[in-house]
Design an enzyme around this catalytic site. Structure first.
Site, PDB file in Angstrom:
ATOM      1  N   ASP A   1       0.164   5.226   0.791  1.00 33.37           N
ATOM      2  CA  ASP A   1      -0.149   6.007   1.807  1.00 33.37           C
ATOM      3  C   ASP A   1      -0.198   5.307   3.308  1.00 33.37           C
ATOM      4  O   ASP A   1      -0.976   4.435   3.620  1.00 33.37           O
ATOM      5  CB  ASP A   1      -1.544   6.736   1.673  1.00 33.37           C
ATOM      6  CG  ASP A   1      -2.035   7.574   2.899  1.00 33.37           C
ATOM      7  OD1 ASP A   1      -1.099   8.209   3.450  1.00 33.37           O
ATOM      8  OD2 ASP A   1      -3.190   7.694   2.855  1.00 33.37           O
TER       9      ASP A   1
ATOM     10  N   ASP B   1       0.866  -1.032   0.170  1.00 32.36           N
ATOM     11  CA  ASP B   1       0.067   0.017  -0.019  1.00 32.36           C
ATOM     12  C   ASP B   1       0.946   1.195   0.155  1.00 32.36           C
ATOM     13  O   ASP B   1       2.223   1.039   0.381  1.00 32.36           O
ATOM     14  CB  ASP B   1      -0.841  -0.238   1.215  1.00 32.36           C
ATOM     15  CG  ASP B   1      -1.536   1.111   1.483  1.00 32.36           C
ATOM     16  OD1 ASP B   1      -2.466   1.578   0.471  1.00 32.36           O
ATOM     17  OD2 ASP B   1      -1.760   1.896   2.701  1.00 32.36           O
TER      18      ASP B   1
HETATM   19  P1  B16 Z   1      -6.579  10.374  -3.999  1.00 27.55           P
HETATM   20  P2  B16 Z   1      -3.555   4.247   0.026  1.00 27.55           P
HETATM   21  C1  B16 Z   1      -5.318   6.003  -0.078  1.00 27.55           C
HETATM   22  O1  B16 Z   1      -4.175   5.652  -0.256  1.00 27.55           O
HETATM   23  C2  B16 Z   1      -5.476   7.144   1.245  1.00 27.55           C
HETATM   24  O2  B16 Z   1      -5.206   6.154   2.212  1.00 27.55           O
HETATM   25  C3  B16 Z   1      -6.831   7.800   1.294  1.00 27.55           C
HETATM   26  O3  B16 Z   1      -6.829   8.294   2.424  1.00 27.55           O
HETATM   27  C4  B16 Z   1      -7.178   8.448   0.198  1.00 27.55           C
HETATM   28  O4  B16 Z   1      -8.530   9.023   0.268  1.00 27.55           O
HETATM   29  C5  B16 Z   1      -6.989   7.456  -1.135  1.00 27.55           C
HETATM   30  O5  B16 Z   1      -5.725   6.993  -1.387  1.00 27.55           O
HETATM   31  C6  B16 Z   1      -7.280   8.325  -2.500  1.00 27.55           C
HETATM   32  O6  B16 Z   1      -6.417   9.189  -2.564  1.00 27.55           O
HETATM   33  O7  B16 Z   1      -7.338  11.181  -3.481  1.00 27.55           O
HETATM   34  O8  B16 Z   1      -4.929  10.804  -4.083  1.00 27.55           O
HETATM   35  O9  B16 Z   1      -6.891   9.635  -5.037  1.00 27.55           O
HETATM   36  O10 B16 Z   1      -3.382   4.152   1.379  1.00 27.55           O
HETATM   37  O11 B16 Z   1      -4.513   3.205  -0.950  1.00 27.55           O
HETATM   38  O12 B16 Z   1      -2.354   4.341  -0.760  1.00 27.55           O
HETATM   39 MG    MG Z   2      -2.669   3.041   3.203  1.00 25.86          MG
END
Ligand code: B16
Ligand code: MG
Length: 216
Positions: free
Chosen positions: A11, A9
């Site tokens: 984030d 993953d």
């Molecule tokens: P974006 P991951 C996720 O990343 C985040 O944890 C989540 O908080 C966020 O809303 C989502 O990506 C979408 O992100 O707005 O940049 O498309 O943990 O799946 O890497």
């Molecule tokens: Mg994450």
């Protein structure tokens, strides 16, 4: 050895963009007069941008039209992308760096499975986009975690049986996604509370002892 690849993953695992997400959503919630705490923010981990907005709007005093929702999500993303300009190679989690080095040295495959549509921008800022054999992100999928789509697609693109792929996740929704895709799931941080996890550790670096054990 059973594990042939690790799907990370992004984030919360490779880097902590979670705080930048939080500040951007906070700005939107404050402007709209919607209560939004750090505890509320925990529910947004691994969840897509639109689904995150829906969670925030649960506490709104009025309904929002689809056009208003689009505009708010777009505004949040602008604030978030501005925040991303502050990150660089030093923001790679040291545990994740250790895990990536181990995988490289032992000829194991590396992939990213993220809900974020900003994945390539973030990996570019960290300077590690070329390290991964496969990158699946929010632009490749229709259904966000906990749906299995993101990790099933990453395992398919790696060309491996899903059970030979270990997913590293910081979100409960991500562990659920990994397990429904038939992958093994390594939980860190908030995800450790998920009963579906196969393994757990402090950070991504803790997969190294597990892989060493398997290699023995
Ligand atoms: P974006 P991951 C996720 O990343 C985040 O944890 C989540 O908080 C966020 O809303 C989502 O990506 C979408 O992100 O707005 O940049 O498309 O943990 O799946 O890497
Ligand atoms: Mg994450």
């Amino acid at each position: 050895m059973g594990i042939k690849a690790v799907i990370f993953d992004l984030d919360g695992v490779i880097c902590s963009t979670d705080e930048i997400h939080y500040r951007a959503w906070r700005a939107i919630a404050d402007e709209e007069g919607i209560p939004f705490s750090r505890k509320d923010n925990e529910r947004l981990r691994g969840v897509s941008r639109m689904a995150s907005l829906e969670i925030i709007l649960e506490k709104a005093k009025r309904p929002y039209s689809p056009e208003e929702k689009e505009a708010l999500a777009e505004k949040k993303n602008q604030i978030y992308v501005e925040g991303l300009s502050s990150i660089g190679p030093s923001d790679i989690d040291p545990g994740a760096r250790k895990a990536l080095d181990y995988l490289g040295e032992h000829g194991l495959k590396k992939a990213i499975g993220s809900s974020s549509k900003n994945t390539k921008r973030i990996l570019g800022r960290l300077g590690i986009a070329d390290e991964f054999d496969v990158i699946v992100d929010g632009n490749d999928i229709k259904r966000s975690k906990p749906d299995p789509e993101v990790f099933a697609l990453a395992a398919d693109r790696l060309g491996l049986p899903h059970g030979e792929c270990l997913v590293v996740e910081d979100a409960v929704a991500g562990i659920e996604s990994a397990r429904s895709a038939g992958c093994l799931a390594f939980a860190i941080k908030d995800a450790r509370k998920c009963p579906l996890k196969d393994y757990e550790g402090e950070n991504a670096g803790d997969i190294v002892p597990l892989l060493e054990e398997e290699n023995r």
